[in-house]
Design an enzyme around this catalytic site. Sequence first.
Site, PDB file in Angstrom:
ATOM      1  N   TRP A  96     134.625 -12.199  -9.073  1.00 34.34           N
ATOM      2  CA  TRP A  96     135.678 -11.833  -9.770  1.00 34.34           C
ATOM      3  C   TRP A  96     136.261 -13.720  -9.048  1.00 34.34           C
ATOM      4  CZ3 TRP A  96     135.443  -8.160 -10.819  1.00 34.34           C
ATOM      5  CH2 TRP A  96     135.129  -7.065 -10.540  1.00 34.34           C
ATOM      6  N   ASN A 212     139.509  -5.820 -14.960  1.00 35.80           N
ATOM      7  CA  ASN A 212     138.974  -5.419 -14.233  1.00 35.80           C
ATOM      8  C   ASN A 212     139.263  -3.884 -14.355  1.00 35.80           C
ATOM      9  OD1 ASN A 212     136.015  -3.964 -13.733  1.00 35.80           O
ATOM     10  ND2 ASN A 212     137.142  -3.795 -11.596  1.00 35.80           N
ATOM     11  N   GLU A 213     138.459  -2.948 -15.564  1.00 36.86           N
ATOM     12  CA  GLU A 213     138.943  -2.008 -15.604  1.00 36.86           C
ATOM     13  C   GLU A 213     140.335  -1.553 -15.627  1.00 36.86           C
ATOM     14  OE1 GLU A 213     136.617   0.139 -12.720  1.00 36.86           O
ATOM     15  OE2 GLU A 213     134.917   0.266 -13.161  1.00 36.86           O
ATOM     16  N   TYR A 293     128.697   4.588 -15.619  1.00 34.49           N
ATOM     17  CA  TYR A 293     128.834   5.467 -13.965  1.00 34.49           C
ATOM     18  C   TYR A 293     128.691   6.694 -14.145  1.00 34.49           C
ATOM     19  CZ  TYR A 293     129.771   1.115 -11.918  1.00 34.49           C
ATOM     20  OH  TYR A 293     129.454  -0.349 -11.308  1.00 34.49           O
ATOM     21  N   GLU A 333     129.461  -3.505 -16.439  1.00 34.57           N
ATOM     22  CA  GLU A 333     128.708  -2.416 -15.147  1.00 34.57           C
ATOM     23  C   GLU A 333     127.265  -1.775 -15.587  1.00 34.57           C
ATOM     24  OE1 GLU A 333     131.401  -1.698 -12.717  1.00 34.57           O
ATOM     25  OE2 GLU A 333     132.394  -3.280 -13.086  1.00 34.57           O
ATOM     26  N   TRP A 375     125.376  -3.125 -11.771  1.00 32.83           N
ATOM     27  CA  TRP A 375     126.017  -3.405 -10.730  1.00 32.83           C
ATOM     28  C   TRP A 375     125.351  -3.454  -8.996  1.00 32.83           C
ATOM     29  CZ3 TRP A 375     131.335  -5.172  -9.725  1.00 32.83           C
ATOM     30  CH2 TRP A 375     132.136  -4.861  -8.449  1.00 32.83           C
TER      31      TRP A 375
END
Length: 431
Positions: A96, A212-213, A293, A333, A375
């Site tokens: 970050w 992010n996302e 994920y 990720e 991740w």
Amino acid sequence: MVAGNGPFYPILGFALFVAFLYMSFGDLIFNYHKEPEIGFVERNGTQFMLDGRAFYINGWNSYWLMDHAVEEYSRPRIRAMLQAGAKMGLTVCRTWAFNDGAYNALQISPGQFDERVFRALDHVIAEARQHGIRLLLSLVNNLQAYGGKTQYVKWAWEEGIGLSASNDSFFFDPSIRNYFKDYIKTVLTRRNSITGIEYRNDHTIFAWELINEPRCMSDTSGDTLQDWLEEMSEFVKSIDKNHLLTVGLEGFYGPKSPKSLTTNPEAWASRLGSDFIRNTNISYIDFASVHIYPDHWFHEQELEDKLKYVSKWMLSHIEDGEKELKKPVMFTEFGLSNLNKDFLPSQRDRFHKTVLDTIYKSAKKNGSGAGALVWQLFVGGMEEYHDDFAIVPWGRPSTYRLLTKQSCRLAGIQGVSQLEGYLKELCSKKV
């Protein structure tokens, strides 16, 4: 911050980590390592290029680097993590470059920065430079952690200029867009207090990630997010033409994409206001970003079914990169939670192997599968900061072997004789 058992266990964990490095790599770790000569990573069609050769990435996420570089007691973790990554042949770390309005905030309020925290980010970049690690720096969070878009909306609301209290007004409120543009300009033109190099001119930075996302569920057509991405990507490139740029997408297909029915995990994934193809097709976006994920997306499936889906998910996006986007695809990720019912560490190894094998097979064919970032990695003594995906790689030899093997497999595509520094040392031992 100290865990309930006091400082003993963090200190013990860090001591064990140092002992591991010494036993694994001899006294090289304690000697000065000459700063590697590295250039800017570029793009040629569906491939990343470095010094005229294809560059495939085996890397990791450690979102916490800037935060832990602020305080003197935790700062050694940054060197330990980056040095360990380099020793494993990892080449890119995603982290970050934001902390908005929270503890140890970089941006205290719109346009107001804490120099102490900026110097922490300077430190992270300088350490990465010394160890030959490139950084993928994310500029804001869609989630609330570390401020995110919620904090920007709160600032505008508190100043009485916000159009809406909705978090999605981050994307459509002109005042908030200007807040974010000011932030982008300040970060990209920052002159590092250690190296003296402006961030936009520093080859240590592999690329910028816009957000992010990103999700904008108040507009499922995707038009609001698309307009924001077009404006912000053009703005970044107007300031920094040296670095690559990506969005930070999860990779879900939008409602107008045929793959929304065949490849998305479930129907909800097409109603998030994002669209992998449309968002990535923006001319200022240099490469695609995708997350993996399966246990968050499927709660009832067995591991075998999840692994089959992971392969399908990855191959679909790699195909998109080659046939439609004509851009590299990076899986920024990927993780498997230890909170799953009957979780075993060997399941995570199988998941990691599936991801890494898919990247290697694509790279061998000069495909668009450009790399993957696990991740996420930690050093010892940080247990209180772990999430359910946390990995201390030297704590599990099989995981460590998987990651280092991937580094050398990808390096072998270029030829070990062309490598330098830690990567050459690591892979020469394995060939």
